[in-house]
Every structure is written in C-alpha cells, then in structure tokens.
Write a protein that holds these residues in place. Structure first.
Motif, PDB file in Angstrom:
ATOM      1  N   THR A  13     -15.337  90.977 -15.076  1.00  0.00           N
ATOM      2  CA  THR A  13     -15.707  89.579 -15.007  1.00  0.00           C
ATOM      3  C   THR A  13     -17.078  89.405 -15.651  1.00  0.00           C
ATOM      4  O   THR A  13     -17.857  90.363 -15.774  1.00  0.00           O
ATOM      5  N   ASP A  14     -17.380  88.206 -16.057  1.00  0.00           N
ATOM      6  CA  ASP A  14     -18.690  87.949 -16.667  1.00  0.00           C
ATOM      7  C   ASP A  14     -19.821  88.299 -15.701  1.00  0.00           C
ATOM      8  O   ASP A  14     -20.846  88.856 -16.106  1.00  0.00           O
ATOM      9  N   ALA A  15     -19.612  87.994 -14.422  1.00  0.00           N
ATOM     10  CA  ALA A  15     -20.663  88.254 -13.432  1.00  0.00           C
ATOM     11  C   ALA A  15     -20.920  89.749 -13.289  1.00  0.00           C
ATOM     12  O   ALA A  15     -22.077  90.197 -13.232  1.00  0.00           O
ATOM     13  N   THR A  16     -19.853  90.544 -13.255  1.00  0.00           N
ATOM     14  CA  THR A  16     -20.025  91.987 -13.110  1.00  0.00           C
ATOM     15  C   THR A  16     -20.609  92.595 -14.380  1.00  0.00           C
ATOM     16  O   THR A  16     -21.459  93.490 -14.314  1.00  0.00           O
ATOM     17  N   ARG A  17     -20.167  92.118 -15.525  1.00  0.00           N
ATOM     18  CA  ARG A  17     -20.724  92.628 -16.780  1.00  0.00           C
ATOM     19  C   ARG A  17     -22.219  92.354 -16.845  1.00  0.00           C
ATOM     20  O   ARG A  17     -23.010  93.216 -17.238  1.00  0.00           O
ATOM     21  N   ASP A  18     -22.623  91.139 -16.457  1.00  0.00           N
ATOM     22  CA  ASP A  18     -24.047  90.797 -16.456  1.00  0.00           C
ATOM     23  C   ASP A  18     -24.819  91.676 -15.466  1.00  0.00           C
ATOM     24  O   ASP A  18     -25.926  92.149 -15.767  1.00  0.00           O
ATOM     25  N   ALA A  19     -24.234  91.904 -14.293  1.00  0.00           N
ATOM     26  CA  ALA A  19     -24.896  92.732 -13.290  1.00  0.00           C
ATOM     27  C   ALA A  19     -25.017  94.182 -13.761  1.00  0.00           C
ATOM     28  O   ALA A  19     -26.034  94.844 -13.522  1.00  0.00           O
ATOM     29  N   LEU A  20     -23.982  94.650 -14.455  1.00  0.00           N
ATOM     30  CA  LEU A  20     -24.017  96.021 -14.956  1.00  0.00           C
ATOM     31  C   LEU A  20     -25.072  96.172 -16.037  1.00  0.00           C
ATOM     32  O   LEU A  20     -25.822  97.161 -16.061  1.00  0.00           O
ATOM     33  N   ARG A  21     -25.160  95.215 -16.931  1.00  0.00           N
ATOM     34  CA  ARG A  21     -26.179  95.287 -17.978  1.00  0.00           C
ATOM     35  C   ARG A  21     -27.577  95.174 -17.386  1.00  0.00           C
ATOM     36  O   ARG A  21     -28.520  95.800 -17.880  1.00  0.00           O
ATOM     37  N   GLU A  22     -27.727  94.399 -16.327  1.00  0.00           N
ATOM     38  CA  GLU A  22     -29.031  94.332 -15.655  1.00  0.00           C
ATOM     39  C   GLU A  22     -29.368  95.669 -15.014  1.00  0.00           C
ATOM     40  O   GLU A  22     -30.503  96.155 -15.100  1.00  0.00           O
ATOM     41  N   HIS A  23     -28.369  96.288 -14.380  1.00  0.00           N
ATOM     42  CA  HIS A  23     -28.575  97.603 -13.760  1.00  0.00           C
ATOM     43  C   HIS A  23     -28.920  98.657 -14.805  1.00  0.00           C
ATOM     44  O   HIS A  23     -29.730  99.552 -14.555  1.00  0.00           O
ATOM     45  N   LEU A  24     -28.299  98.536 -15.969  1.00  0.00           N
ATOM     46  CA  LEU A  24     -28.520  99.486 -17.066  1.00  0.00           C
ATOM     47  C   LEU A  24     -29.515  98.929 -18.085  1.00  0.00           C
ATOM     48  O   LEU A  24     -29.427  99.223 -19.273  1.00  0.00           O
ATOM     49  N   ALA A  25     -30.484  98.175 -17.612  1.00  0.00           N
ATOM     50  CA  ALA A  25     -31.456  97.547 -18.514  1.00  0.00           C
ATOM     51  C   ALA A  25     -32.204  98.552 -19.389  1.00  0.00           C
ATOM     52  O   ALA A  25     -32.388  98.303 -20.593  1.00  0.00           O
ATOM     53  N   PRO A  26     -32.653  99.707 -18.878  1.00  0.00           N
ATOM     54  CA  PRO A  26     -33.324 100.674 -19.768  1.00  0.00           C
ATOM     55  C   PRO A  26     -32.408 101.149 -20.882  1.00  0.00           C
ATOM     56  O   PRO A  26     -32.837 101.288 -22.035  1.00  0.00           O
ATOM     57  N   GLU A  27     -31.132 101.404 -20.539  1.00  0.00           N
ATOM     58  CA  GLU A  27     -30.170 101.831 -21.552  1.00  0.00           C
ATOM     59  C   GLU A  27     -29.925 100.731 -22.578  1.00  0.00           C
ATOM     60  O   GLU A  27     -29.794 101.016 -23.783  1.00  0.00           O
TER      61      GLU A  27
END
Length: 220
Positions: free
Chosen positions: A179-193
C-alpha cells in the motif's frame, strides 16, 4: 567477500546484490575469497577494517592501495528480494520457520519496520553494512540495477571483458505489492539507504563515498 588487491579493489558482498554471480566470475582472480559462513561472506565495512584490512597490509597491500567496493540496490527492492528468496520453492518444507510463502510482502514490510522477529526478516540493513562509526566505510558504491556500469568497472580493473551469469535467482512468484502508506513508512524507515540510493541515481555509482556521514538507527 573477495579481495583482489593486485587489481586494486576489494568487494564486500552485501546480501541480495548479485554477490553469487559476482563471486563466480571474479573468484578466479582473487587472492582471498570468503564464501562461508554467511557472517563472513557478507562481512560489512566495519568487520573488514577490523579483520581483513590488517591481513592485507601484512601481505604488502596497505589500505590506501586499493578501493573497497560494494553493490547496492533500491532499498525497497532489497527487502522484497529477501521476502521472495524465503518464499522460494521447497523452503516451507525445509525450513518453515524461515519461509515467507504464507506472508504477503505488505505484512513482511510492516514486520521489518516493527522489528518483529516472529517473521523471518533480515536482521541487518544495507546502511549499517557500509558504515563504520557513522561514516561510510567503502570507497565506491555500485548500483546493482546498472550492470552497464559495474560490469565495465570490473572489466576495466581486470583488464579484460568479463561475463556475469545470473545466479541464486528466486523462483518465487512476483507478488510484492505494498500500500502507499506502507511503502512510505518503509522508505522512511530505510531513510539512510534511500539517501545512498538517491546519490547513485543517474551515474549508477558513487566514487569517493568513504568518509561521508550517514546516520544509521541501531535497530534492524
């Protein structure tokens, strides 16, 4: 991990970035190949500096005489590759505790973000793999999605054209929807990457990366 200091580089094998294919092609030229156990095969920058760099120095290869190189990929794609690999044919029968055959990528990603160890998500993260004390510890980062760039780099280093086969490819079906919400949350979690990935955009490589600050959270 493979050391080819006579050719001017050491390759650190970040998981899920074509390391098996690279090893098959480059190992014949290497003076040191560590392909097992997984903890040593996928030795990160910090472990390399502690365990391997001194050995190379003893053999006449000081740290400044070669580049430390690693492959990198889109962070969401990296996590999806883990999920697909653990959903491959037969995994559920062999190691049900490691299988993701019954887990959607949506749930897998949320478990990774939450640090839920009941789901077999990877324990590390690419940003931690490439850093030493808050600084990037590798000299050059290559985007796995740009074979034109990394194949040319390795061929130039070895002074001959090289061919790389696709190895260790998952046979699991492609069903990595988020989902868009999970994708956004994952990218936030993986912000350094994502920061590193954005730096690779365009050229497909980041030369001179070593020493760049990169804040990496301690958890997963």
């Amino acid at each position: 991990m493979m050391a080819l200091p006579d050719y001017g580089f050491v390759l650190l094998a970040l998981s899920k970035t074509a390391s098996t294919s690279l090893e098959r092609t480059l190992a014949p030229y290497a003076s040191l190949v560590i392909s097992s156990p997984p903890g040593m095969k996928h030795l990160g920058a910090s472990g390399f500096e502690r365990k391997i760099a001194p050995r190379l120095a003893e053999s006449g290869h000081e740290r400044g005489s070669y580049e430390v190189v690693t492959m990198f990929r889109d962070p969401v794609s990296w996590l999806e590759s883990w999920w697909r690999y653990r959903a491959r044919d037969g995994q559920e029968e062999r190691r049900p505790d490691k299988s993701t055959a019954a887990v959607s990528f949506e749930d897998y990603a949320r478990s990774y973000i939450a640090g839920d160890r009941r789901v077999p998500t990877p324990r590390g993260r690419p940003a931690k793999f490439i850093t030493v004390d808050g600084l990037i510890g590798v000299d050059r980062i290559l985007a796995v999605e740009r074979p034109d760039v990394w194949q040319a780099y390795f061929s130039e280093r070895l002074g001959r054209p090289l061919e790389f086969e696709r190895r260790n490819v998952s046979t699991a079906p492609v069903r990595g929807e988020l989902t868009d919400a999970t994708r956004d949350a994952l990218r936030e979690h993986l912000a350094p990457e994502c920061t590193v990935w954005e730096r690779l955009a365009g050229s497909g490589e980041w030369a001179g990366a070593r020493g760049t600050p990169l804040a990496v959270p301690g958890r997963a």
